[in-house]
Design an enzyme around this catalytic site. Structure first.
Site, PDB file in Angstrom:
ATOM      1  N   TYR A   1      94.154  38.539  42.569  1.00 36.23           N
ATOM      2  CA  TYR A   1      93.920  39.406  43.361  1.00 36.23           C
ATOM      3  C   TYR A   1      92.504  40.166  42.906  1.00 36.23           C
ATOM      4  O   TYR A   1      91.432  40.080  43.689  1.00 36.23           O
ATOM      5  CB  TYR A   1      94.917  40.671  43.429  1.00 36.23           C
TER       6      TYR A   1
ATOM      7  N   THR B   1      87.789  47.076  44.414  1.00 34.65           N
ATOM      8  CA  THR B   1      88.666  47.488  43.667  1.00 34.65           C
ATOM      9  C   THR B   1      88.305  47.585  41.953  1.00 34.65           C
ATOM     10  O   THR B   1      87.609  47.091  41.724  1.00 34.65           O
ATOM     11  CB  THR B   1      89.980  46.801  43.606  1.00 34.65           C
ATOM     12  N   ASP B   2      89.213  48.551  41.428  1.00 37.04           N
ATOM     13  CA  ASP B   2      89.081  48.608  40.085  1.00 37.04           C
ATOM     14  C   ASP B   2      89.612  47.563  39.369  1.00 37.04           C
ATOM     15  O   ASP B   2      89.313  47.152  37.945  1.00 37.04           O
ATOM     16  CB  ASP B   2      89.801  49.814  39.638  1.00 37.04           C
TER      17      ASP B   2
ATOM     18  N   LEU C   1      93.786  52.885  54.905  1.00 40.18           N
ATOM     19  CA  LEU C   1      92.587  53.441  54.842  1.00 40.18           C
ATOM     20  C   LEU C   1      91.879  53.358  56.134  1.00 40.18           C
ATOM     21  O   LEU C   1      91.206  54.330  56.455  1.00 40.18           O
ATOM     22  CB  LEU C   1      91.822  52.792  53.753  1.00 40.18           C
TER      23      LEU C   1
ATOM     24  N   ALA D   1      92.310  43.132  53.723  1.00 46.42           N
ATOM     25  CA  ALA D   1      92.373  42.251  52.359  1.00 46.42           C
ATOM     26  C   ALA D   1      93.659  42.120  52.115  1.00 46.42           C
ATOM     27  O   ALA D   1      94.801  42.408  52.658  1.00 46.42           O
ATOM     28  CB  ALA D   1      91.781  43.146  51.096  1.00 46.42           C
ATOM     29  N   TYR D   2      94.002  40.681  51.433  1.00 44.39           N
ATOM     30  CA  TYR D   2      95.057  40.643  50.885  1.00 44.39           C
ATOM     31  C   TYR D   2      95.544  41.448  49.690  1.00 44.39           C
ATOM     32  O   TYR D   2      94.744  41.168  48.495  1.00 44.39           O
ATOM     33  CB  TYR D   2      95.285  38.973  50.552  1.00 44.39           C
ATOM     34  N   THR D   3      96.412  42.233  49.757  1.00 43.37           N
ATOM     35  CA  THR D   3      96.563  43.239  48.766  1.00 43.37           C
ATOM     36  C   THR D   3      97.775  43.237  47.854  1.00 43.37           C
ATOM     37  O   THR D   3      98.094  44.098  46.744  1.00 43.37           O
ATOM     38  CB  THR D   3      96.376  44.680  49.225  1.00 43.37           C
TER      39      THR D   3
ATOM     40  N   ASP E   1      91.527  36.451  63.393  1.00 38.85           N
ATOM     41  CA  ASP E   1      91.841  36.030  62.052  1.00 38.85           C
ATOM     42  C   ASP E   1      90.505  35.814  61.350  1.00 38.85           C
ATOM     43  O   ASP E   1      89.776  35.020  61.551  1.00 38.85           O
ATOM     44  CB  ASP E   1      92.503  34.642  62.355  1.00 38.85           C
TER      45      ASP E   1
END
Length: 601
Positions: free
Chosen positions: A127, A103-104, A12, A62-64, A38
């Protein structure tokens, strides 16, 4: 404007930075990734933000790794929550706007209908929990944007379409989950709106996805179809059988009315976005997309296609290069439109199960015009009228069954007149209000089912119509045939405001809805120029037979539509539609057609 973008090198982020630089060359876009800072280190974040002094921070990093997060909850928490708080505090210190990508997965997916922005969150995974908690922190800052995306894909990163295409090179059978529904979101499309947001002061929480809903299984089928992959079998399986470490929401349908209310344009359909993505992917990795169609032909269903509006709509869609499945009761009426992209299916409501079962390809939009009676004595038949409403719901159910993307219901401004009697005690309803009541019922049945079952929906309230091909005894026809025959037309006094619309403008309006109509909206379809009834019909007289007598007041004025409570321009704002017909030319053309068919009147 100075804009700091975290995760700038991601899927993105890459598109967003490019979009901002393209639209706002005067801006200074400061893209950073983990190598630059960081975000878990509060001191490092404070130092870089105080040094760069951005006017806005767009936090994409983000951690995805959703499944991996179940084994690394602390790492996920540090990046998604602690990192967000660190950036948020730094933004507050310099007074910067703060846009957070969420997020959804904040929802549990158990709601029957689509999720509104204010619905209660209940994430199912580590998450989702960390993204939800980070949202809560961001929401406490008065200059915030929270933007929930779902099922993101773009040309600059890993994503579901890319994964499926790579699997297709090594597997002949692929199992894909078929009980989780959501909206794929193209990062290029999302970037356009994110850029507009950050350059505004329209703070709040938003849902931002491409239009339409699909499950992973049907999504995969469409990926392979568009890419020209025909030698891979896709098997539908349940999420339980798939056995992922993290539990996903079963329903990820997100309501986007928040975009409408803020004046942001909705994104195109996910099918359109996927096609554009594959076009770009073929240019860089042609082996993954062996045979991309040069242009995707759109497929439509038109019910009542042999009727006045249905026939004109079919002609319009064929003229746009589409393929049309025309549901008719009279096959002869379609002979003038015969071509290899027109499939004529004969039958009425009781036959629709069979007609729908004969269609075996994706349908972009269904236009529902079929109705037993729209004028004269048919208005009095309340059993037929209410049965029409029930059949509209049945048509919607059949559309859902075969995966139609969008359903558009044709309705009437008679519904607006009918509505006022719900609140008035001293009422004088006409028989047309039986028709109006049935149309209202059809609208609410279809709108409710569409909302619950995740199919796009629009309704069009058509003003008084005229044009070639209308064999009804509607007022414009009766009036013009009286003039043609040399008979004095008898009309109401006509002091109230009216609108009258030509058939060409009607079908253009419905086509605009199919392309850009905002989901779940009911639109007014008129010429968008209001005059009194007497002014309109005096003008028609002056075009056809100047000086001819008109018996205004021969009938009592017994219907009133309060245009102060109707937004007649909303369709134009949402889709760009504008009535383009010349009134005099349309009246003359209609009168010429009536003259040739005068024995029918």
């Amino acid at each position: 404007m100075r804009i700091l973008v975290t995760g700038a090198n991601g899927q993105l982020g890459t598109d967003l930075v490019a979009e901002i630089k393209s639209k706002h060359p005067e801006d200074v876009v400061l893209g950073i990734d983990r190598a630059d800072c960081d975000i878990v280190d509060a001191d490092a974040v404070k130092a870089i933000v105080s040094r760069l002094k951005p006017d806005a921070i767009m936090h994409l990093a983000a951690y995805t790794a959703v499944d991996k997060a179940e084994q690394e909850p602390e790492t996920c928490y540090q990046i998604n929550v602690t990192g967000t708080v660190n950036l948020l505090e730094a933004a507050k210190a310099v007074g910067a706007k703060f846009l957070y990508i969420s997020t959804d997965y904040c929802f549990d997916g158990e709601k029957p209908g689509i999720y509104e922005v204010a619905d209660i969150k209940n994430p199912l995974s580590i998450y989702g929990q960390t993204k939800s908690e980070a949202e809560d922190h961001v929401a406490m800052y008065d200059r915030h944007f929270i933007v929930r995306l779902s099922w993101a894909f773009g040309i600059h990163g890993k994503n579901f379409p890319l994964t499926m295409l790579k699997l297709a090179q090594t597997h002949k059978v692929i199992n894909v989950v078929n009980d989780q529904t959501g909206s794929p979101t193209f990062t290029e499309d999302a970037s356009v709106v994110l850029d507009e947001m950050i350059h505004s002061e329209k703070y709040g929480t938003y849902h931002l996805t491409n239009e339409g809903f699909v499950n992973w299984y049907h999504y995969t089928q469409e990926i392979f179809r568009l890419a020209g992959i025909t030698d891979v079998t896709v098997n539908p399986i349940s999420a339980k059988d798939y056995g992922a470490a993290a539990k996903r929401p079963q329903n990820s349908g997100l309501d986007k009315s928040c975009l409408d209310q803020a004046g942001f344009k909705r994104l195109p359909s996910w099918q359109d976005a996927l096609y554009r993505y594959l076009t770009e992917l073929k240019a860089v990795e042609p082996s993954l997309v062996p045979h991309l169609e040069m242009k995707k032909q759109k497929n439509y269903i038109v019910t009542g296609a042999n009727g006045f509006i249905g026939h004109a709509m079919t002609k319009k869609l064929l003229g746009e290069g589409g393929k049309v499945y025309a549901f008719v009761t009279d096959e002869e009426a379609m002979k003038d439109l015969a071509c290899d992209r027109l499939v004529v299916l004969k039958g009425f409501f009781a036959d629709y199960d069979r007609l729908f079962a004969s269609i075996h390809e994706p349908i972009d939009c269904l236009f529902h015009f079929a109705w037993k009676g729209v004028w004269g004595e048919a208005f009095k038949n309340y059993r037929d009228q209410m049965e029409d409403a029930a059949f509209a719901g049945d048509t919607m159910r059949n559309a859902i069954k075969i995966g139609v993307r969008k359903f558009i219901l044709a309705s009437s401004i008679n519904t607006l007149e009918t509505k006022k009697y719900f609140y008035e005690q001293d009422i004088k309803p006409r028989y047309t209000n039986i028709y109006g009541t049935a149309k209202l019922a059809a609208e609410m049945i279809c709108k409710t089912v569409a909302y619950q079952e995740h199919i796009e929906f629009n309704c069009g309230l058509i003003a008084m119509a005229y044009g070639e091909g209308n064999f009804s005894k509607m007022v414009p026809n009766v009036f013009m045939t009286s003039l043609i025959k040399g008979v004095t037309p008898k009309l109401i006094e006509g002091k109230d405001l009216y609108d009258i619309i030509y058939i060409g403008d009607i079908v253009n309006a419905f086509y605009a809805m199919s392309e850009k109509g905002a989901n779940m909206k009911t639109y007014y379809v008129g010429h968008q120029e209001l005059k009194t009834f007497k002014e309109w019909f005096s003008e028609i007289r002056d075009i056809l037979k100047p000086g001819a007598d008109i018996a205004f007041g021969a009938y009592p004025t017994d219907n009133h539509i309060d245009y102060e409570h109707i937004d007649i321009k909303e369709l134009s704002r949402d889709t760009g539609y504008a009535a383009s017909s010349d009134f005099a030319a349309g009246i003359k053309s209609t009168a010429d057609w009536l003259s040739k068919n005068i024995e029918r009147f």
